[in-house]
Design an enzyme around this catalytic site. Structure first.
Site, PDB file in Angstrom:
ATOM      1  N   LYS A   1      70.094  59.009 -17.402  1.00 15.67           N
ATOM      2  CA  LYS A   1      71.131  59.332 -16.419  1.00 15.67           C
ATOM      3  C   LYS A   1      71.390  60.834 -16.527  1.00 15.67           C
ATOM      4  O   LYS A   1      72.091  61.300 -17.426  1.00 15.67           O
ATOM      5  CB  LYS A   1      72.411  58.536 -16.677  1.00 15.67           C
ATOM      6  CG  LYS A   1      73.471  58.783 -15.618  1.00 15.67           C
ATOM      7  CD  LYS A   1      74.679  57.915 -15.823  1.00 15.67           C
ATOM      8  CE  LYS A   1      75.641  57.950 -14.647  1.00 15.67           C
ATOM      9  NZ  LYS A   1      76.011  59.271 -14.167  1.00 15.67           N
TER      10      LYS A   1
ATOM     11  N   LYS B   1      74.991  51.432 -14.791  1.00 11.91           N
ATOM     12  CA  LYS B   1      75.005  52.607 -15.660  1.00 11.91           C
ATOM     13  C   LYS B   1      75.675  52.247 -16.977  1.00 11.91           C
ATOM     14  O   LYS B   1      76.623  51.442 -17.000  1.00 11.91           O
ATOM     15  CB  LYS B   1      75.707  53.776 -14.978  1.00 11.91           C
ATOM     16  CG  LYS B   1      77.137  53.485 -14.604  1.00 11.91           C
ATOM     17  CD  LYS B   1      77.771  54.635 -13.860  1.00 11.91           C
ATOM     18  CE  LYS B   1      79.118  54.216 -13.308  1.00 11.91           C
ATOM     19  NZ  LYS B   1      79.782  55.122 -12.450  1.00 11.91           N
TER      20      LYS B   1
ATOM     21  N   GLU C   1      66.207  54.307 -17.000  1.00  5.64           N
ATOM     22  CA  GLU C   1      65.995  55.740 -16.757  1.00  5.64           C
ATOM     23  C   GLU C   1      67.088  56.579 -17.385  1.00  5.64           C
ATOM     24  O   GLU C   1      68.199  56.086 -17.617  1.00  5.64           O
ATOM     25  CB  GLU C   1      65.982  56.001 -15.241  1.00  5.64           C
ATOM     26  CG  GLU C   1      64.765  55.449 -14.554  1.00  5.64           C
ATOM     27  CD  GLU C   1      64.882  55.460 -13.033  1.00  5.64           C
ATOM     28  OE1 GLU C   1      65.896  55.923 -12.488  1.00  5.64           O
ATOM     29  OE2 GLU C   1      63.927  54.979 -12.394  1.00  5.64           O
TER      30      GLU C   1
ATOM     31  N   PHE D   1      63.623  59.547  -8.343  1.00  8.68           N
ATOM     32  CA  PHE D   1      63.570  58.185  -8.872  1.00  8.68           C
ATOM     33  C   PHE D   1      63.372  57.105  -7.818  1.00  8.68           C
ATOM     34  O   PHE D   1      63.299  55.938  -8.137  1.00  8.68           O
ATOM     35  CB  PHE D   1      64.778  57.861  -9.758  1.00  8.68           C
ATOM     36  CG  PHE D   1      66.111  58.217  -9.166  1.00  8.68           C
ATOM     37  CD1 PHE D   1      66.669  57.438  -8.177  1.00  8.68           C
ATOM     38  CD2 PHE D   1      66.794  59.336  -9.615  1.00  8.68           C
ATOM     39  CE1 PHE D   1      67.897  57.753  -7.641  1.00  8.68           C
ATOM     40  CE2 PHE D   1      68.037  59.668  -9.082  1.00  8.68           C
ATOM     41  CZ  PHE D   1      68.586  58.870  -8.096  1.00  8.68           C
TER      42      PHE D   1
HETATM   43  P1  AMP Z   1      78.411  57.930 -11.423  1.00  9.97           P
HETATM   44  O1  AMP Z   1      78.517  59.199 -10.596  1.00  9.97           O
HETATM   45  O2  AMP Z   1      78.972  58.048 -12.801  1.00  9.97           O
HETATM   46  O3  AMP Z   1      78.871  56.702 -10.663  1.00  9.97           O
HETATM   47  O4  AMP Z   1      76.840  57.660 -11.683  1.00  9.97           O
HETATM   48  C1  AMP Z   1      75.935  57.473 -10.659  1.00  9.97           C
HETATM   49  C2  AMP Z   1      75.190  58.761 -10.392  1.00  9.97           C
HETATM   50  O5  AMP Z   1      74.284  59.068 -11.456  1.00  9.97           O
HETATM   51  C3  AMP Z   1      74.269  58.674  -9.191  1.00  9.97           C
HETATM   52  O6  AMP Z   1      74.952  58.825  -7.982  1.00  9.97           O
HETATM   53  C4  AMP Z   1      73.303  59.817  -9.454  1.00  9.97           C
HETATM   54  O7  AMP Z   1      73.814  61.012  -8.891  1.00  9.97           O
HETATM   55  C5  AMP Z   1      73.304  59.973 -10.967  1.00  9.97           C
HETATM   56  N1  AMP Z   1      72.003  59.689 -11.615  1.00  9.97           N
HETATM   57  C6  AMP Z   1      71.510  60.389 -12.660  1.00  9.97           C
HETATM   58  N2  AMP Z   1      70.328  59.910 -13.050  1.00  9.97           N
HETATM   59  C7  AMP Z   1      70.034  58.865 -12.226  1.00  9.97           C
HETATM   60  C8  AMP Z   1      68.935  57.947 -12.147  1.00  9.97           C
HETATM   61  N3  AMP Z   1      67.909  57.997 -12.979  1.00  9.97           N
HETATM   62  N4  AMP Z   1      68.988  56.976 -11.186  1.00  9.97           N
HETATM   63  C9  AMP Z   1      70.050  56.891 -10.344  1.00  9.97           C
HETATM   64  N5  AMP Z   1      71.097  57.744 -10.374  1.00  9.97           N
HETATM   65  C10 AMP Z   1      71.102  58.710 -11.302  1.00  9.97           C
END
Ligand code: AMP
Length: 590
Positions: A274, A448, A272, A366
């Site tokens: 991000k 991620k 998906e 999602f």
């Molecule tokens: P990070 O904040 O860098 O740890 O990345 C994780 C965050 O990405 C999650 O907590 C979500 O807020 C965000 N996110 C954006 N797109 C998605 C997606 N398709 N699925 C899950 N999380 C997502």
């Protein structure tokens, strides 16, 4: 219960640094309490009067506490502040002041835990004119009823700074020891400070730890968990999701390549976009009420009335919990905006209509954790995704399903990733199609993949009052990472902060946010309660004996505040160690 009983436990916990000893003290206490006391006791041992998921705060600042202490003990405010500087703990100051208090009461009425809870909850709910005076009266009443040692903990509780070193994990383990210890047959050897656990008991022990942890991730409320655990395993297992009560979100691990991503989530995988927005959990209760939460479990329903409207119109279902990312976009150019540009909407309490127009958001759903009375977290992701297709009527720039593909091929994943970056996304998220939804976990079923060396999320634990043109402002901030339940310093930063509020983080803004969190002051240096998370860029991580983490950041620069992140979301010492080692690998390749 007499507050005195609880205070004995606090003292025991404060007197030891050993986690097992703390667990033992708590477990014995949990065994000794009445069924009906369990909930509130679980909050009080965390230094709280509400469950974690309730956003209510006691809302008593140190300034207000000083007034209440003065009223209850007769000590004047300046003197209290002077002593506070000296001892660094208003709780201890109150204890001493209570010993010397001018009008001695005869302790006719003894302080109870119920009374502490009642007054502090009342203080939290007060609104409107006269609030300050009424809060002072409620707090002063507690201090007046308290014996000196009780006063220490009353004040620390109301300042939300209990200082007994009890982390979430310790409470979880203590619940296991108290409620299932006999069944497993574990014994704590007090003399040796060791848990006697035979090899064959270990599995059983871990099973209960996991059970209690899962219950907690679902309920976010140790009151509910302790109450259920005392009834037994089945009661614990029957704790479920409940629309309206926030749940911890599943999190991602970071990977360095698409190959590594597939290794972690399996093939084929769901890939998906991000989105660079913020997490939004959308609840619809059985009564049809729509409530929105952040990943920190803050209720943001009032800030986003248009989202409530989208959900009501475009999502079918009597009750549900959806997981989504809300992303800002420019209403004129119809392009997504980076999170910083819309972050102010999360906290904004006024001019909501204007905000909706100027800073609109699109909701990208999602996942679905709960639907029409049934929890779906044990269903595989692919089934939950199928359901999303059925229940959402997507409308671009309002509400839709997060864009993604299913593939087992690295080339396709790479193409999707390149497209994602072109669209201005942060990167991609890859997910295991058969995985359960695991609240609160970062386990590698979601990963991620982002392009650059990641900046760090760190918490501010100290600062210095500035001089010259920065006098009156806090400047030079001490940053810390997390190690279990401790915060370890990793450097000092002043760069990246603007002189005035002209876009970006300013000294003025930071001072405003940090000042109420000062817990100790020596000369120009202040210690700050770890609450404010900032994103920090840096050139390199170096080993350093100066800071308690053993590392320092070279050329650190504050990029932005991270209001959506709690202190438990920040980078850990283990991650920093890993980044440190990775730096060398990268250099060698060059
Ligand atoms: P990070 O904040 O860098 O740890 O990345 C994780 C965050 O990405 C999650 O907590 C979500 O807020 C965000 N996110 C954006 N797109 C998605 C997606 N398709 N699925 C899950 N999380 C997502």
């Amino acid at each position: 219960m007499l507050y005195k009983e609880l205070v004995k436990v606090y003292q025991g916990l404060e007197a030891t640094q050993k986690r097992l000893e703390k667990t033992y003290i708590l477990a014995e206490f949990f065994k000794s309490i009445d069924e009906k006391e369990a909930r509130d006791i679980a909050y009080l041992v965390q230094g709280k009067v509400f469950p974690d998921w309730q956003e209510a705060e006691i809302g008593v600042s140190s300034q207000l506490a000083i007034k209440a202490i003065s009223k209850a003990t007769g000590m004047n405010e300046e003197e209290i502040i002077k002593e506070w500087r000296k001892l660094g703990d208003l709780g201890k100051v109150t204890e001493e002041a209570t010993k010397k208090r001018k009008q001695k009461t005869l302790f006719a009425t003894k302080l109870t835990t119920e009374k502490v809870i009642e007054n502090l909850r009342k203080a939290s709910s007060l609104q409107g004119s006269g609030t300050i005076e009424r809060k002072i009266a409620l707090v002063a009443e507690l201090i007046t009823l308290a014996e000196p040692i009780e006063a220490r903990y009353v004040v620390r509780t109301l300042l939300e700074e209990l200082r007994i070193g009890v982390a979430e994990g310790t409470i979880r383990d203590a619940i296991v020891w108290a409620c299932f210890g006999d069944k497993i047959g574990i014994k704590y050897n007090k003399e040796e400070g060791e848990l006697e656990l035979k090899e064959e008991q270990r599995e059983e022990y871990n099973k209960y730890i996991e059970l209690v942890q899962q219950a907690y991730d679902l309920a976010n409320d140790f009151g509910i968990v302790l109450e259920a655990a005392r009834k037994g395993e089945n009661a614990l297992k029957s704790i479920n999701l409940e629309p309206g009560r926030p749940v911890k979100v599943e999190l991602c691990l970071k990977v360095d390549s698409i190959k590594e991503a597939f290794e972690s989530v399996g093939r084929p995988a769901k890939i998906e976009l991000k989105y660079d927005g913020f997490r939004m959990l959308i609840h619809k209760t059985e009564k049809g009420k729509i409530i929105l939460y952040t990943r920190r479990l803050d209720n943001i329903t009032n800030q986003f009335p248009e989202v409530v409207d989208f959900v009501a119109k475009h999502v079918e279902g009597k009750s549900f919990i959806l997981d989504a990312e809300a992303v800002g976009y420019d209403p004129k150019t119809k392009r997504y905006r980076p999170f910083q540009e819309i972050s102010q909407r999360i906290k904004r309490k006024y001019e909501i209509e204007k905000m909706q127009k100027d800073l609109p958001v699109e909701v990208n759903i999602f996942d679905c954790l709960f639907y029409n009375g049934k929890s779906l977290i044990k269903e595989p992701l692919k089934e939950r995704q199928k359901l999303l297709e059925k229940i959402i009527k997507p409308v671009k720039w309002k509400i839709k399903i997060a864009e993604g593909i299913i593939t087992d091929k690295e080339e396709e994943a790479e193409k999707f990733y390149t497209e994602a970056l072109k669209k201005g996304m942060e990167g991609i998220i890859m997910k295991n199609l058969n995985s359960h939804y695991q609240p609160g976990a970062r386990v590698g079923t979601w990963v991620k993949f982002k392009p650059t060396q990641e900046p760090l999320d760190l918490v501010i634990v100290g600062a210095e009052w500035g001089t010259g043109k920065r006098s009156g402002w806090l400047s030079s901030f001490i940053l810390a990472c997390r190690h279990e339940d401790k915060f370890l310093e990793v450097g000092k930063v002043g760069t990246g902060v603007k002189e005035k509020s002209e876009g970006g983080v300013s000294f003025e803004e930071l001072t405003k946010i940090l000042k109420p969190l000062i817990i100790e002051q020596k000369g120009r240096e202040v210690k700050i309660k770890p609450k404010v998370v900032v994103e920090v860029a840096y050139q390199e991580i170096q080993k350093s004996p100066t800071y308690s983490s053993g590392f320092a950041l070279r050329f650190p620069r504050i990029l932005r505040l991270r209001p959506e992140h709690g202190v438990f979301d920040i980078h850990t010492l283990t991650e920093i160690e890993q980044f440190y080692t990775n730096q060398f690998k990268k250099k060698k390749i060059k």
